[in-house]
Motif scaffolding. Structure first.
Motif, PDB file in Angstrom:
ATOM      1  N   ASN A   1      67.908  26.445  32.094  1.00 33.83           N
ATOM      2  CA  ASN A   1      68.445  27.726  31.632  1.00 33.83           C
ATOM      3  C   ASN A   1      68.790  27.674  30.149  1.00 33.83           C
ATOM      4  OD1 ASN A   1      69.410  30.406  31.869  1.00 33.83           O
ATOM      5  ND2 ASN A   1      71.511  29.644  32.095  1.00 33.83           N
ATOM      6  N   LYS A   2      69.300  26.520  29.754  1.00 29.99           N
ATOM      7  CA  LYS A   2      69.700  26.368  28.361  1.00 29.99           C
ATOM      8  C   LYS A   2      68.501  26.224  27.434  1.00 29.99           C
ATOM      9  CE  LYS A   2      72.659  23.502  25.424  1.00 29.99           C
ATOM     10  NZ  LYS A   2      73.581  22.339  25.393  1.00 29.99           N
ATOM     11  N   PHE A   3      67.498  25.500  27.893  1.00 30.77           N
ATOM     12  CA  PHE A   3      66.362  25.217  27.023  1.00 30.77           C
ATOM     13  C   PHE A   3      65.098  25.957  27.444  1.00 30.77           C
ATOM     14  CE2 PHE A   3      68.304  21.956  24.538  1.00 30.77           C
ATOM     15  CZ  PHE A   3      69.238  21.338  25.368  1.00 30.77           C
ATOM     16  N   LEU A   4      65.271  27.010  28.257  1.00 33.79           N
ATOM     17  CA  LEU A   4      64.093  27.707  28.780  1.00 33.79           C
ATOM     18  C   LEU A   4      63.197  28.257  27.679  1.00 33.79           C
ATOM     19  CD1 LEU A   4      62.687  28.519  31.385  1.00 33.79           C
ATOM     20  CD2 LEU A   4      63.971  30.662  31.333  1.00 33.79           C
ATOM     21  N   PRO A   5      63.732  28.912  26.676  1.00 34.81           N
ATOM     22  CA  PRO A   5      62.834  29.422  25.617  1.00 34.81           C
ATOM     23  C   PRO A   5      62.040  28.302  24.952  1.00 34.81           C
ATOM     24  CG  PRO A   5      64.989  30.459  25.468  1.00 34.81           C
ATOM     25  CD  PRO A   5      65.127  29.344  26.450  1.00 34.81           C
ATOM     26  N   GLN A   6      62.708  27.173  24.715  1.00 30.80           N
ATOM     27  CA  GLN A   6      61.991  26.062  24.088  1.00 30.80           C
ATOM     28  C   GLN A   6      60.857  25.556  24.954  1.00 30.80           C
ATOM     29  OE1 GLN A   6      65.211  26.594  24.069  1.00 30.80           O
ATOM     30  NE2 GLN A   6      66.341  25.429  22.497  1.00 30.80           N
ATOM     31  N   PHE A   7      61.012  25.652  26.293  1.00 33.26           N
ATOM     32  CA  PHE A   7      59.937  25.225  27.177  1.00 33.26           C
ATOM     33  C   PHE A   7      58.815  26.255  27.236  1.00 33.26           C
ATOM     34  CE2 PHE A   7      61.095  21.276  28.844  1.00 33.26           C
ATOM     35  CZ  PHE A   7      62.461  21.236  29.056  1.00 33.26           C
ATOM     36  N   LEU A   8      59.202  27.557  27.438  1.00 31.81           N
ATOM     37  CA  LEU A   8      58.187  28.571  27.698  1.00 31.81           C
ATOM     38  C   LEU A   8      57.423  28.962  26.438  1.00 31.81           C
ATOM     39  CD1 LEU A   8      59.949  30.948  30.258  1.00 31.81           C
ATOM     40  CD2 LEU A   8      58.199  29.224  30.672  1.00 31.81           C
ATOM     41  N   ARG A   9      58.095  28.964  25.303  1.00 34.84           N
ATOM     42  CA  ARG A   9      57.447  29.435  24.084  1.00 34.84           C
ATOM     43  C   ARG A   9      56.182  28.631  23.769  1.00 34.84           C
ATOM     44  NH1 ARG A   9      61.391  28.614  20.798  1.00 34.84           N
ATOM     45  NH2 ARG A   9      62.527  30.473  21.468  1.00 34.84           N
ATOM     46  N   PRO A  10      56.249  27.305  23.748  1.00 37.74           N
ATOM     47  CA  PRO A  10      55.001  26.569  23.454  1.00 37.74           C
ATOM     48  C   PRO A  10      53.955  26.719  24.553  1.00 37.74           C
ATOM     49  CG  PRO A  10      56.789  25.068  24.032  1.00 37.74           C
ATOM     50  CD  PRO A  10      57.409  26.414  23.855  1.00 37.74           C
ATOM     51  N   LEU A  11      54.408  26.896  25.785  1.00 33.34           N
ATOM     52  CA  LEU A  11      53.432  27.081  26.870  1.00 33.34           C
ATOM     53  C   LEU A  11      52.702  28.409  26.716  1.00 33.34           C
ATOM     54  CD1 LEU A  11      55.502  25.788  29.938  1.00 33.34           C
ATOM     55  CD2 LEU A  11      53.645  24.611  28.769  1.00 33.34           C
ATOM     56  N   LEU A  12      53.473  29.453  26.407  1.00 34.35           N
ATOM     57  CA  LEU A  12      52.852  30.779  26.258  1.00 34.35           C
ATOM     58  C   LEU A  12      52.012  30.871  24.994  1.00 34.35           C
ATOM     59  CD1 LEU A  12      55.913  32.936  27.384  1.00 34.35           C
ATOM     60  CD2 LEU A  12      53.820  32.481  28.678  1.00 34.35           C
ATOM     61  N   SER A  13      52.292  30.002  24.056  1.00 33.86           N
ATOM     62  CA  SER A  13      51.528  30.020  22.804  1.00 33.86           C
ATOM     63  C   SER A  13      50.285  29.148  22.887  1.00 33.86           C
ATOM     64  CB  SER A  13      52.423  29.531  21.655  1.00 33.86           C
ATOM     65  OG  SER A  13      53.570  30.344  21.529  1.00 33.86           O
ATOM     66  N   SER A  14      50.100  28.503  24.003  1.00 30.73           N
ATOM     67  CA  SER A  14      48.963  27.578  24.127  1.00 30.73           C
ATOM     68  C   SER A  14      47.652  28.356  24.185  1.00 30.73           C
ATOM     69  CB  SER A  14      49.115  26.729  25.392  1.00 30.73           C
ATOM     70  OG  SER A  14      50.291  25.967  25.333  1.00 30.73           O
ATOM     71  N   ARG A  15      46.648  27.714  23.597  1.00 26.71           N
ATOM     72  CA  ARG A  15      45.300  28.266  23.682  1.00 26.71           C
ATOM     73  C   ARG A  15      44.546  27.459  24.749  1.00 26.71           C
ATOM     74  NH1 ARG A  15      44.093  31.652  19.524  1.00 26.71           N
ATOM     75  NH2 ARG A  15      45.542  31.658  17.755  1.00 26.71           N
ATOM     76  N   VAL A  16      44.292  28.145  25.830  1.00 26.94           N
ATOM     77  CA  VAL A  16      43.721  27.453  26.986  1.00 26.94           C
ATOM     78  C   VAL A  16      42.293  27.911  27.205  1.00 26.94           C
ATOM     79  CG1 VAL A  16      44.022  26.901  29.423  1.00 26.94           C
ATOM     80  CG2 VAL A  16      46.024  27.402  28.008  1.00 26.94           C
ATOM     81  N   LYS A  17      41.410  26.945  27.419  1.00 30.10           N
ATOM     82  CA  LYS A  17      40.029  27.285  27.733  1.00 30.10           C
ATOM     83  C   LYS A  17      39.960  27.897  29.125  1.00 30.10           C
ATOM     84  CE  LYS A  17      38.074  23.580  24.918  1.00 30.10           C
ATOM     85  NZ  LYS A  17      37.234  22.363  24.904  1.00 30.10           N
ATOM     86  N   LYS A  18      38.931  28.716  29.291  1.00 30.32           N
ATOM     87  CA  LYS A  18      38.796  29.423  30.567  1.00 30.32           C
ATOM     88  C   LYS A  18      38.654  28.445  31.734  1.00 30.32           C
ATOM     89  CE  LYS A  18      36.204  33.157  32.772  1.00 30.32           C
ATOM     90  NZ  LYS A  18      35.112  34.134  32.615  1.00 30.32           N
ATOM     91  N   ASP A  19      37.891  27.356  31.485  1.00 25.03           N
ATOM     92  CA  ASP A  19      37.668  26.385  32.568  1.00 25.03           C
ATOM     93  C   ASP A  19      38.937  25.622  32.926  1.00 25.03           C
ATOM     94  OD1 ASP A  19      34.348  25.506  31.354  1.00 25.03           O
ATOM     95  OD2 ASP A  19      35.040  27.163  32.642  1.00 25.03           O
ATOM     96  N   ASP A  20      39.856  25.506  31.962  1.00 22.63           N
ATOM     97  CA  ASP A  20      41.081  24.743  32.206  1.00 22.63           C
ATOM     98  C   ASP A  20      42.260  25.626  32.588  1.00 22.63           C
ATOM     99  OD1 ASP A  20      40.251  22.662  29.356  1.00 22.63           O
ATOM    100  OD2 ASP A  20      39.621  22.517  31.452  1.00 22.63           O
ATOM    101  N   PHE A  21      42.004  26.960  32.744  1.00 20.55           N
ATOM    102  CA  PHE A  21      43.124  27.890  32.910  1.00 20.55           C
ATOM    103  C   PHE A  21      43.875  27.639  34.215  1.00 20.55           C
ATOM    104  CE2 PHE A  21      45.378  31.447  31.386  1.00 20.55           C
ATOM    105  CZ  PHE A  21      45.735  32.239  32.477  1.00 20.55           C
ATOM    106  N   ASP A  22      43.136  27.454  35.304  1.00 17.62           N
ATOM    107  CA  ASP A  22      43.807  27.257  36.599  1.00 17.62           C
ATOM    108  C   ASP A  22      44.635  25.983  36.606  1.00 17.62           C
ATOM    109  OD1 ASP A  22      41.037  28.607  38.517  1.00 17.62           O
ATOM    110  OD2 ASP A  22      42.808  29.593  37.646  1.00 17.62           O
ATOM    111  N   GLU A  23      44.096  24.920  36.017  1.00 20.60           N
ATOM    112  CA  GLU A  23      44.845  23.675  35.950  1.00 20.60           C
ATOM    113  C   GLU A  23      46.100  23.848  35.101  1.00 20.60           C
ATOM    114  OE1 GLU A  23      42.586  20.453  34.447  1.00 20.60           O
ATOM    115  OE2 GLU A  23      44.241  19.012  34.540  1.00 20.60           O
ATOM    116  N   PHE A  24      45.971  24.602  34.022  1.00 17.46           N
ATOM    117  CA  PHE A  24      47.119  24.867  33.139  1.00 17.46           C
ATOM    118  C   PHE A  24      48.209  25.596  33.902  1.00 17.46           C
ATOM    119  CE2 PHE A  24      49.294  25.677  29.223  1.00 17.46           C
ATOM    120  CZ  PHE A  24      49.825  26.962  29.345  1.00 17.46           C
ATOM    121  N   LEU A  25      47.806  26.600  34.675  1.00 15.97           N
ATOM    122  CA  LEU A  25      48.791  27.361  35.449  1.00 15.97           C
ATOM    123  C   LEU A  25      49.501  26.460  36.472  1.00 15.97           C
ATOM    124  CD1 LEU A  25      46.894  30.708  36.116  1.00 15.97           C
ATOM    125  CD2 LEU A  25      48.627  30.262  34.376  1.00 15.97           C
TER     126      LEU A  25
END
Length: 1535
Positions: free
Chosen positions: A1243-1267
């Motif tokens: 809860n305290k560090f949630l933005p720090q975790f989600l921000r880089p994840l949401l900013s990631s550039r994910v290839k289409k083939d790797d999208f499901d694994e990323f999720l």
């Protein structure tokens, strides 16, 4: 006095000279042990003989002990001195063997060979450098030690020492002769060759000894080593092979077969020896050639195979040595030599003439009587003798040579035979005569013209005196045999026939018998003359008073009948004439004549006379009690010949008649029957074996008859049977056996004891068994324990020296008797009874074995689980063990799983488990090495049984464990010991106690000490062990195993259970020489064990922690981490800070360990360490781990980081978060660590975790694994506010940045988390997801639809309707935001958009309240307004049906506008989709028109009705109906 002085002076000179030589020899041996070893023959030939010298025995003993010191290196147990002293006692040295010793010689020798056996244990274990030095390196057996022991072994094995001790000696030899101890050069040393030469001779001298198998194995191993290790032939080995070749002439088949197997196993060496030594090759060829014709099939096959393997070929050059074999003392060797001569004659025709000359010359050489050998004063040293044995062998050779003669040799051969027919020995004469007969049968027809005149002349020239009977008899036989080829010359046949008949009057049994042999071959050619002659001979029998003439006539009668067939007996009414002569009371000669006819008819006709035997028996029985001794003698001879002529079928016919007569009330008849039964000894061996089991018991019953004559006849009959015993050993003790049959009460035990003490070297024949078995039968029923024991022991031994078929008739006696003995209270009786069953099953034919087993095995299993008697269970276990062993490996493999299953099942009845546990005591004794494969599997059930509540089960399990330890001390190290070590720490104190006891037994066994002494001492650390024990244990176990066992025992000394402490203390005191030193030696291993439950701040032990982490045992590595945790919890901060560097190194290894359990155990101590020393721990451990993970993505490193963060997320997460969130982000690692941090930290560090994840550039083939990787983090959130914050962040990211990751993560989160539903978070997600229906990105729209679908689908049945207001509100918001006439929402361009929440609409329309139905209709209206025709078409039919019903519902007046609007939109966008419902819609609209005031809905109603009329199939008809309705309706509102 002067003479005595001179003698003393001479003796002093001798002593001084011997003293110098022996002293020098002793000193040389002490100071040059290697030289002493190479000159060991001096010990054998000089020192040992002087040990009995009254003059220098003391010097010789000192020299002998010097040699023992040279051969045995100095040791703490003074083994060399012990061996030397014991050897002097064995060799009966003066002042050693003839004085009293406190310790008996057997006890001392037992100690010696126990110590020697400990030198023969070879275990391939690594020895560390500390132990591998001259001081600690234990001695092992060597060739030189064996060399020193040879005189002792040569004295011990043939002696009368106890067999148990001799077995220890033989087992020592079996272990010592091993490639691990003897090198190639050792194998060919003269002493080693001498040892094995002696062993071969010992086995030949005592082949039935218990040590035979051990010695056989020893020599077999030596032969294998000789074949594999020795490259070049060695001269000393020739002596060994010479002894083995002599063994081929041993009369015992198993000895010869064993020698052939030894030779076969040394084929490579023999080939080399043959190449190097032609003389050896020739000797070897002769011996092997003879053996190829061995009467024993196994021996001949083995010899033939070896002959072919060595590529030998037959040659006449072998004949000279074969002639020597013809003269051999053993008859079977003579037979082999005769066969060899036949074989050479068959292969080499030129050899025949030479063989004839050589053999007859050799025969003539041995015609003279060998005079007595006398010394110079005329005393006889050796008696003179007639060399009949040599002539007998030559006769055999001539008989076999005759079988391969060619016609050109026949005349000369017969002439040479005829010249020697005056042979004085009957057996040799018969062989010569038979050789001539064989030659005539082979080539007589071809040499008729010369041979007949020669024989006629020779016969006519022979004087008719008694001393020429042999010549005359032989010539008559030869002449009669030649008559077989005169079929076309009846006159000459008649001439020969008459000569033969006239020869019958010669009062010579040999001549008459020979004539009788020839007559049957001639009478067929002159049948008429034969009948006349037969009548004349019968007249002689009736009228003559001359016994010799009548006997000759009887021979002629029997011979003529044999040639004319037995129908002549009927034609001439011979039976009546014989009966008439028998019943003649006044003429004794006629009685004799009748009996002579019977005797010779039986003798010559053999089995052909069987049809007439029943008719002769009454007459024969009458004559046994005749007053005339001559008549009685004749009746005995007739009875014997009748019995000898019986076939198995005839015996079945005749014997019952005789046996029945024994039950006659007339004592004379009983007596006659007994005498006739005595003649059963004349039966052929096959009939004898089937009849004697019936005859002897009957005779034994007659011994109790009231009439002394009957008793006497029974005794005589038994003696007659005893006379035909062929077994020499039984013959020598037959008087004891007959005595036991006559007086069983007084003499049974003596007879049984005599049989047991007799050493049997020959097979036991049926008469021998017939005498023994009735005694055994009675002994089994006796109350006397000794009688039962001896009987069972005899049965156990007798099967090895009998034919299996000979024992079958006695099974009804053996099996019940052994069953009784097997349940005897005396253990020794049970043991020998079990051995008896084992022998019975092992040596019987397969059919008999299966028949006995079908009765025996169920009986044994029933007794094995007896609830009433421990004796029964023990006896049955012994019997079943022997049975399993007898049936072989397959039966054992099939039986063991069932046995193990029963013993492993704690629910099994205690008595049943006890019975089956007893098998673990007795199976090893029986199976020996074959049980090794099951050792490891038996430990688990034994340990389980050791914890049983039943004392009997525990006691049996402990005994079984001790038995396994004692029997398999070598194998126990790898199979039993590891499990016992583990059991030392079992939770059950009984198992710990038993494990200590069993480990103690193992240590006592390998160290050679007894654990039975008292171990009570003043101090707990006082011990009684010596360094020798420790060295022996080290040699057997190696340092590591020794340390582990001692550490376990040391810990058990502190056990909470008193009995465990006492047992461990006892073992420790017996085997440990010094407690402090031993504990210091095992400290590392001891601390390893302590690490599992203890911790320490000791610097030495901390250093050891690092070494402990290198082990493969996970438990030990976990123990290191746990121990560190205890250290950090209990030690001061100052001491920990001092050792921080060392501790961090250890913790780093723990955290990097491949085992999750080790890493998990290391996290708490690391957290404690960081709290104490601060950020230094992060710099040394955590940051390098993060860098390593980011570089390698190592799973173990990530797991370690997660473990650390989970332990203290507030301290460990913030420092590493910047590195983890730096692009490119490792989503899996970041989310794993985030999940480990816990919800509060998230809860305290949630933005720090989600921000880089949401900013990631994910290839289409790797999208499901990323999720999937990101999902780990989201599902770890458990706090409601944190979840809402995460949802908000994901929605905002998708809405603001058009980022598909946000909505995709929402969908993935919904699919995998139930907590979202429990906390009501989906109420926030659902409107947001529906709101994304308007997004311009098709991918985001698809994810939004999937999210809605996931929410609805995962909602519990019946609760989805609760989402209706949210859905309606969301659609209203979309409609309000996108106002206009032709607005189409992308999410409703496809059927899936509405299908996602269609279950909510359907549930409301069909099952909802009126209010929910109105909301559902309004939602449908919004959907149709926002959707395109493609998005509506699939759902049109689903919407229309419920709406039609709702349109006519009087309770839903508020929803009519939405329903009409929906129909209007449907008609406008998808008319084809609703066309099928037009009639129903039109009908409902008409009803609505009639009953309702439309008011503001008029335009909407009119438009909808217009669409319905336009799309109706019968629009004109409907329109006309509408007009008619308006005409008749007066309501102005309708108009």
């Amino acid at each position: 006095m002067k003479s005595e002085s001179e003698i003393r002076n001479r003796l002093k000179v001798l002593y001084d000279k011997a003293e110098i030589l022996l002293t020098v020899l002793a000193e040389a041996a002490r100071y040059n042990p290697q030289g002493a070893c190479y000159h060991v023959t001096v010990l054998y030939e000089v020192v040992v003989p002087l040990l009995r010298s009254h003059l220098v025995s003391g010097l010789a003993c000192e020299t002998f002990l010097a040699f023992s010191d040279a051969f045995f290196e100095p040791s703490s147990d003074n083994l060399g001195c012990l061996v030397g002293t014991a050897a002097l006692r064995v060799l009966n040295a003066l002042n050693y063997g003839d004085v009293h010793w406190e310790e008996s010689l057997v006890d001392q020798l037992t100690r010696v060979f126990k110590s020697l056996a400990s030198l023969c244990i070879f275990i391939d274990i690594p020895i560390d450098e500390e132990f591998h030095d001259d001081e600690n390196m234990l001695d092992v057996i060597s060739a030189w030690k064996l060399s020193f022991l040879i005189p002792v072994i040569e004295k011990l094995l043939p002696s009368n020492y106890p067999m148990e001790f001799k077995l220890r000696v033989s087992q020592f030899l079996k272990s010592a002769i091993n490639g691990n101890f003897l090198s190639a050069s050792d194998i060919i040393l003269p002493p080693i060759v001498r040892l094995h030469t002696f062993l071969v001779k010992q086995m030949c001298n005592d082949p039935y000894s218990d040590i035979f198998e051990d010695l056989k194995h020893t020599v077999s191993t030596y032969c294998t080593l000789l074949n594999q290790e020795v490259e070049d032939p060695a001269p000393p080995v020739k002596e060994f092979f010479a002894t083995v070749l002599d063994t081929l002439k041993n009369p015992i088949e198993i000895i010869r077969l064993m020698a052939l197997k030894w030779l076969s196993s040394t084929d490579s060496y023999i080939i080399k020896q043959n190449v190097a030594d032609s003389e050896f090759k020739h000797t070897f060829m002769v011996a092997l050639y003879l053996e190829t014709f061995d009467a024993d099939t196994n021996c001949s096959e083995q010899a033939t195979n070896l002959w072919g393997l060595l590529r030998f070929t037959e040659t006449p050059a072998l004949s000279k040595d074969i002639y020597n074999a013809v003269l051999h003392e053993q008859f079977f060797v003579q037979d082999e030599a005769a066969e060899c001569i036949n074989d050479l004659g068959s292969q080499f025709s030129d050899y025949i003439a030479t063989a004839i000359t050589d053999l007859f010359g050799l025969y003539d050489k041995y015609l003279e009587i060998i005079p007595a050998l006398k010394d110079e004063v005329g005393r006889t040293i050796k008696e003179g003798r007639d060399p009949t044995h040599e002539r007998f062998g030559i006769g055999k050779a001539l008989a076999r040579l005759a079988d391969c003669l060619e016609s050109k040799h026949t005349q000369k051969f017969i002439e040479l035979i005829a010249d020697r027919l005056d042979e004085r020995n009957p057996q040799c004469h018969t062989l010569l005569r038979n050789a001539g007969v064989t030659a005539i049968k082979k080539n007589g027809e071809k040499v008729m013209s010369t041979l007949l005149p020669f024989l006629d002349k020779k016969l006519s020239e022979t004087p008719e005196r008694k001393e020429h009977d042999n010549i005359r008899q032989g010539l008559v036989v030869l002449l009669g045999t030649l008559g077989m080829y005169l079929e076309t010359q009846p006159d000459k046949v008649l001439q020969i026939f008459q000569k033969l008949i006239s020869s019958l009057s010669i009062p010579s049994e040999a001549v008459q018998r020979s004539v009788a042999d020839c007559l049957p071959q001639l009478v067929g050619f002159i049948e008429n003359d034969s009948n006349d002659t037969l009548e004349k001979l019968l007249h002689i029998m009736e009228a003559s008073t001359n016994y010799g003439e009548r006997r000759g006539a009887a021979y002629g009668i029997a011979a003529i009948i044999s040639g004319l067939r037995t129908y002549v007996i009927v034609e001439m009414q011979l039976l009546k004439r014989v009966e008439k002569m028998i019943t003649s009371k006044s003429n004794i000669n006629q009685k004799e004549s009748a009996l002579l006819i019977m005797e010779l008819l039986f003798k010559i006709l053999g089995k052909s006379s069987e049809p007439f035997m029943p008719a002769f028996i009454p007459s024969l029985l009458l004559t046994f009690g005749d007053s005339s001794a001559n008549v009685r003698n004749c009746s005995n001879d007739a009875g014997k010949n009748m019995m000898a002529a019986l076939s198995p079928h005839g015996a079945k016919l005749i014997l019952p008649l005789i046996l029945k007569a024994t039950a006659n009330d007339n004592w004379r008849t009983k007596k006659a029957s007994a005498e006739l039964l005595g003649a059963v000894s004349q039966l052929a061996p096959r009939q004898l074996s089937s009849c004697l089991p019936k005859v002897v018991p009957t005779l034994v019953e007659l011994l109790t008859d009231s009439h002394h004559e009957v008793q006497k006849a029974g005794v005589n009959a038994l003696k007659e049977i005893a006379k035909v015993v062929k077994n020499p050993e039984i013959m020598s003790i037959s008087t004891y056996l007959i005595g036991a049959l006559i007086d069983p009460v007084a003499k049974t035990n003596k007879a049984l004891e005599t049989v047991l003490n007799t050493r049997f070297l020959h097979y036991m024949d049926p008469p021998s068994l017939a005498l023994i078995m009735p005694i055994i039968k009675r002994a089994f029923s006796d109350r006397n324990t000794d009688a039962k024991r001896m009987s069972a022991q005899i049965i156990a031994n007798i099967y090895t020296i009998t034919e299996e078929k000979d024992m079958e008739p006695y099974l009804n006696t053996i099996v019940p008797g052994l069953q009784t003995a097997l349940l005897d209270p005396v253990p020794e009786v049970r043991t020998v009874a079990a051995r008896g069953f084992g022998a019975l099953l092992r040596f019987s034919a397969e059919s008999v074995r299966d028949q006995v087993a079908a009765i025996l095995v169920p009986w044994l299993k029933e007794r094995l689980v007896s609830q009433t008697s421990m004796v029964d269970r023990s006896g049955a276990a012994q019997g079943l063990s022997e049975t399993i062993a007898a049936f072989g490996e397959e039966y054992l493999d099939a039986s063991m799983p069932d046995i193990l299953a029963i013993t492993e099942n704690p629910a099994t009845n205690p008595f049943v488990r006890d019975g089956y546990l007893l098998l673990f005591i007795y199976l090893p004794i029986v199976l020996r090495e074959r049980f090794v494969n099951f050792l490891a599997r038996t430990v688990a059930p034994l340990l389980l049984s050791l914890s049983d509540e039943n004392e009997v089960v525990r006691s049996t399990a402990l005994k079984a464990g001790q038995q396994l330890i004692n029997m398999y001390v070598t194998q126990a190290r790898t199979t039993i010991l590891p499990q016992l070590q583990k059991a030392l720490f079992n939770e059950n104190w009984r198992i710990r106690h038993a494990s200590v006891q069993l480990i103690g037994d193992y240590l006592f066994n390998i160290s050679g000490v007894s654990g039975k002494m008292s171990s009570v001492t003043a101090d707990i650390d006082d011990t009684m062990g010596v360094e020798t024990i420790n060295k022996a244990i080290l040699a057997n176990l190696g340092r590591q195993s020794r340390d582990e066992i001692f550490s376990g025992l040391y810990l058990c000394r502190q056990d909470v259970a008193l009995v465990v402490r006492q047992a461990a203390s006892h073992v420790w005191k017996v085997v440990v020489p010094n407690t402090p030193r031993t504990v210091r030696d095992i400290m590392s291993t001891l601390f390893t064990m302590l690490l599992k439950c203890l911790a320490s701040s000791s610097q030495e032990r901390q250093q050891f922690l690092k070494d402990s982490l290198e082990t493969d045992h996970i438990e030990q590595r976990v123990g290191v981490a746990v121990a560190l945790n205890e250290v950090l919890n209990n030690c001061s901060r100052e001491s920990i800070a001092t050792l921080a560097g060392e501790l961090m190194v250890i913790l780093n290894k723990c955290l990097s360990d491949p085992s999750p359990s080790v890493r998990s155990s290391a996290a708490p101590p690391f957290n404690l360490l960081m709290q104490i020393i601060g950020p230094a721990a992060l710099d040394e451990i955590v940051h390098p781990m993060v860098n390593k993970f980011l570089e390698t993505s190592d799973a173990d490193t990530l797991d370690a980081l997660c473990t650390i963060v989970h332990e203290n997320s507030r301290s460990f997460l913030p420092p590493i978060l910047p590195k983890l969130t730096k692009q490119p982000v490792n989503a899996y690692g970041l989310c794993r660590i985030a999940a480990s941090a816990g919800s509060e930290t998230l809860n305290k560090f949630l933005p720090q975790f989600l921000r880089p994840l949401l900013s990631s550039r994910v290839k289409k083939d790797d999208f499901d694994e990323f999720l999937s990787n990101c999902q780990i983090c989201l599902t770890a959130i458990t706090d409601e506010q944190t979840m809402l914050s995460a949802v908000s962040q994901l929605v905002d990211e998708t809405a603001e940045n058009n980022n598909i990751i946000g909505i995709a993560l929402l969908r993935k989160w919904v699919e995998s988390s139930e907590l979202l539903f429990d906390e009501g978070i989906v109420d926030e997600i659902l409107p947001a997801a529906i709101g994304f229906y308007t997004n311009k990105s098709p991918e985001i729209v698809e994810e939004a639809i999937a999210t809605v679908d996931a929410i609805i689908r995962q909602t519990e049945q019946g609760h989805a309707i609760e989402f209706l207001p949210l859905v309606k509100k969301s659609l209203e918001d979309i409609a309000a935001t996108n106002a206009g006439e032709n607005i189409v929402v992308p999410g409703f361009n496809k059927p899936e958009g509405f299908a996602a929440f269609l279950p909510v609409i359907k549930d409301a329309l069909f099952n909802g309240t009126n209010g929910q139905k109105e909301q559902a209709i309004a939602t449908c209206e919004l959907f149709t307004r926002l959707a395109s025709s493609s998005g509506i078409l699939k759902h049109a039919m689903l919407i229309c049906g419920p709406l039609i019903r709702c349109l006519g519902d009087r309770f839903l007046t508020e929803a009519r506008k939405s329903a009409l609007q929906t129909f209007k939109t449907l008609f406008e966008k998808v008319p084809t989709g609703v066309k099928i419902f037009v009639p129903q819609i039109q009908t409902e609209l008409f009803k609505l028109l009639q009953v309702e005031t439309l008011g503001s809905l008029k335009n909407l109603f009119a438009t909808t009705l217009c669409h319905a009329l336009c799309n109706h199939v019968k629009s004109e008809t409907v329109f006309n109906d509408l007009i008619q309705f308006l005409l008749v309706n007066e309501d102005a509102k309708v108009l």
